[in-house]
Design a protein around this motif. Structure first.
Motif, PDB file in Angstrom:
ATOM      1  N   MET A   1       0.843  -1.191   0.000  1.00  0.00           N
ATOM      2  CA  MET A   1       0.000   0.000   0.000  1.00  0.00           C
ATOM      3  C   MET A   1       0.881   1.246   0.000  1.00  0.00           C
ATOM      4  O   MET A   1       1.883   1.311   0.710  1.00  0.00           O
ATOM      5  CB  MET A   1      -0.912   0.006   1.229  1.00  0.00           C
ATOM      6  CG  MET A   1      -1.865   1.189   1.284  1.00  0.00           C
ATOM      7  SD  MET A   1      -2.884   1.190   2.778  1.00  0.00           S
ATOM      8  CE  MET A   1      -3.941  -0.220   2.457  1.00  0.00           C
ATOM      9  N   LYS A   2       0.480   2.235  -0.795  1.00  0.00           N
ATOM     10  CA  LYS A   2       1.211   3.499  -0.872  1.00  0.00           C
ATOM     11  C   LYS A   2       0.455   4.570  -0.086  1.00  0.00           C
ATOM     12  O   LYS A   2      -0.758   4.724  -0.242  1.00  0.00           O
ATOM     13  CB  LYS A   2       1.378   3.932  -2.323  1.00  0.00           C
ATOM     14  CG  LYS A   2       2.242   2.978  -3.149  1.00  0.00           C
ATOM     15  CD  LYS A   2       2.387   3.469  -4.583  1.00  0.00           C
ATOM     16  CE  LYS A   2       3.267   2.528  -5.386  1.00  0.00           C
ATOM     17  NZ  LYS A   2       3.441   2.978  -6.791  1.00  0.00           N
ATOM     18  N   ILE A   3       1.200   5.304   0.732  1.00  0.00           N
ATOM     19  CA  ILE A   3       0.593   6.270   1.643  1.00  0.00           C
ATOM     20  C   ILE A   3       1.270   7.619   1.489  1.00  0.00           C
ATOM     21  O   ILE A   3       2.510   7.701   1.428  1.00  0.00           O
ATOM     22  CB  ILE A   3       0.730   5.788   3.099  1.00  0.00           C
ATOM     23  CG1 ILE A   3      -0.049   4.486   3.300  1.00  0.00           C
ATOM     24  CG2 ILE A   3       0.261   6.857   4.076  1.00  0.00           C
ATOM     25  CD1 ILE A   3       0.196   3.832   4.644  1.00  0.00           C
ATOM     26  N   PHE A   4       0.463   8.678   1.436  1.00  0.00           N
ATOM     27  CA  PHE A   4       0.996  10.044   1.423  1.00  0.00           C
ATOM     28  C   PHE A   4       0.674  10.693   2.766  1.00  0.00           C
ATOM     29  O   PHE A   4      -0.471  10.656   3.218  1.00  0.00           O
ATOM     30  CB  PHE A   4       0.376  10.875   0.294  1.00  0.00           C
ATOM     31  CG  PHE A   4       1.162  12.104  -0.041  1.00  0.00           C
ATOM     32  CD1 PHE A   4       1.929  12.154  -1.181  1.00  0.00           C
ATOM     33  CD2 PHE A   4       1.157  13.210   0.795  1.00  0.00           C
ATOM     34  CE1 PHE A   4       2.685  13.283  -1.490  1.00  0.00           C
ATOM     35  CE2 PHE A   4       1.899  14.341   0.511  1.00  0.00           C
ATOM     36  CZ  PHE A   4       2.671  14.381  -0.645  1.00  0.00           C
ATOM     37  N   ILE A   5       1.686  11.292   3.374  1.00  0.00           N
ATOM     38  CA  ILE A   5       1.503  11.983   4.645  1.00  0.00           C
ATOM     39  C   ILE A   5       1.743  13.469   4.426  1.00  0.00           C
ATOM     40  O   ILE A   5       2.810  13.882   3.972  1.00  0.00           O
ATOM     41  CB  ILE A   5       2.447  11.440   5.720  1.00  0.00           C
ATOM     42  CG1 ILE A   5       2.149   9.960   5.963  1.00  0.00           C
ATOM     43  CG2 ILE A   5       2.294  12.236   7.026  1.00  0.00           C
ATOM     44  CD1 ILE A   5       3.077   9.297   6.944  1.00  0.00           C
ATOM     45  N   VAL A   6       0.745  14.267   4.757  1.00  0.00           N
ATOM     46  CA  VAL A   6       0.845  15.725   4.642  1.00  0.00           C
ATOM     47  C   VAL A   6       1.210  16.287   6.007  1.00  0.00           C
ATOM     48  O   VAL A   6       0.489  16.089   6.987  1.00  0.00           O
ATOM     49  CB  VAL A   6      -0.490  16.334   4.171  1.00  0.00           C
ATOM     50  CG1 VAL A   6      -0.376  17.851   4.095  1.00  0.00           C
ATOM     51  CG2 VAL A   6      -0.894  15.750   2.822  1.00  0.00           C
ATOM     52  N   GLY A   7       2.342  16.992   6.057  1.00  0.00           N
ATOM     53  CA  GLY A   7       2.822  17.529   7.316  1.00  0.00           C
ATOM     54  C   GLY A   7       3.722  16.543   8.025  1.00  0.00           C
ATOM     55  O   GLY A   7       3.485  16.155   9.163  1.00  0.00           O
ATOM     56  N   SER A   8       4.812  16.150   7.355  1.00  0.00           N
ATOM     57  CA  SER A   8       5.574  14.968   7.771  1.00  0.00           C
ATOM     58  C   SER A   8       6.691  15.215   8.766  1.00  0.00           C
ATOM     59  O   SER A   8       7.415  14.278   9.121  1.00  0.00           O
ATOM     60  CB  SER A   8       6.161  14.279   6.534  1.00  0.00           C
ATOM     61  OG  SER A   8       5.139  13.743   5.742  1.00  0.00           O
ATOM     62  N   THR A   9       6.851  16.444   9.226  1.00  0.00           N
ATOM     63  CA  THR A   9       7.943  16.710  10.169  1.00  0.00           C
ATOM     64  C   THR A   9       7.439  17.015  11.575  1.00  0.00           C
ATOM     65  O   THR A   9       8.252  17.294  12.460  1.00  0.00           O
ATOM     66  CB  THR A   9       8.818  17.890   9.677  1.00  0.00           C
ATOM     67  OG1 THR A   9       7.991  19.043   9.483  1.00  0.00           O
ATOM     68  CG2 THR A   9       9.506  17.535   8.369  1.00  0.00           C
ATOM     69  N   GLY A  10       6.143  16.964  11.791  1.00  0.00           N
ATOM     70  CA  GLY A  10       5.595  17.234  13.110  1.00  0.00           C
ATOM     71  C   GLY A  10       5.819  16.090  14.079  1.00  0.00           C
ATOM     72  O   GLY A  10       6.300  15.011  13.722  1.00  0.00           O
ATOM     73  N   ARG A  11       5.430  16.334  15.344  1.00  0.00           N
ATOM     74  CA  ARG A  11       5.660  15.329  16.392  1.00  0.00           C
ATOM     75  C   ARG A  11       4.864  14.048  16.132  1.00  0.00           C
ATOM     76  O   ARG A  11       5.411  12.947  16.229  1.00  0.00           O
ATOM     77  CB  ARG A  11       5.272  15.919  17.753  1.00  0.00           C
ATOM     78  CG  ARG A  11       6.110  17.127  18.172  1.00  0.00           C
ATOM     79  CD  ARG A  11       5.621  17.659  19.504  1.00  0.00           C
ATOM     80  NE  ARG A  11       4.237  18.114  19.431  1.00  0.00           N
ATOM     81  CZ  ARG A  11       3.491  18.399  20.497  1.00  0.00           C
ATOM     82  NH1 ARG A  11       3.991  18.250  21.716  1.00  0.00           N
ATOM     83  NH2 ARG A  11       2.248  18.823  20.357  1.00  0.00           N
TER      84      ARG A  11
END
Length: 211
Positions: A1-11
């Motif tokens: 499965m391919k996943i995109f994460i928006v905002g990837s440097t947060g805690r």
């Protein structure tokens, strides 16, 4: 499965990426500063600025099965990041035929009557931004959404146990939130659901099965 994460440097995002990488998902990590994204063989960092127009975002957020929106401006850019930034990513998802969308939100984002409660005064503008983004996701996006409404975040070791909805409390370890987000995609019953969560006594998978 391919996943995109928006905002990837947060805690939360950093721990979410670690968890998803452990489960061998292919992760595309969008961030304004991609050089700060967690280094891992499963992770491809991508430059993503929520101030960009929809056409630009649609060229970046594509070719995946699931989108996580975990971006947050911590009160510094509520309109363009937390509110309209989220909506633009939903529109980009729709234009690229990506239907699964998981949103990290606040515990009372869709309950304005709760915003004057003790301890929530400083979250008013944030909750307003999330109110509009979450309402768009539920009522106008036509996406297969899950909204995870997290209680106040604390940076302590996670227990891997949570409470949800009417049993939820007031605090969450960041680790528990990240693990819950990662687990959501394994449970089809979480589609079209708004889930309120806090630390609790029920193992995460067992709690999500009950949604």
């Amino acid at each position: 499965m391919k996943i995109f994460i928006v905002g990837s440097t947060g805690r939360v995002a950093t721990k979410l990426i670690k968890q998803l990488a452990l489960e061998d998902y292919e992760i595309f990590a969008g961030a304004r500063s991609p050089e700060k994204v967690l280094k891992d063989p499963h992770v491809t960092p991508l430059k993503l600025d929520l101030h960009d127009d929809l056409e630009t975002l649609s060229k970046i957020v594509k070719g995946v099965d699931v989108i996580y929106f975990v971006a947050g401006s911590r009160g510094r850019d509520l309109l363009q990041t937390d509110a309209f930034g989220a909506v633009k990513v939903m529109l980009a998802a729709k234009s690229n035929h990506i239907n699964r969308f998981i949103m990290l939100s606040s515990a009372f984002s869709l309950e304005p009557e709760q915003w004057k409660n003790k301890g929530m005064e400083n979250l008013l503008d944030y909750n307003i931004a999330k109110f509009f983004a979450d309402n768009y996701l539920v009522n106008q996006s036509n996406l297969d959404y899950t909204i995870l409404q997290a209680a106040a975040l604390i940076d302590e070791e996670g227990s891997h146990k949570i409470s949800i909805n009417e049993n939820s409390g007031v605090k969450n370890t960041i680790q528990n939130v990240a693990e819950t987000l990662a687990a959501i995609i394994k449970f089809e019953n979480t589609n079209q659901k708004i889930i309120k969560m806090s630390d609790g006594e029920t193992p995460i998978d067992k709690a999500l099965k009950q949604v």
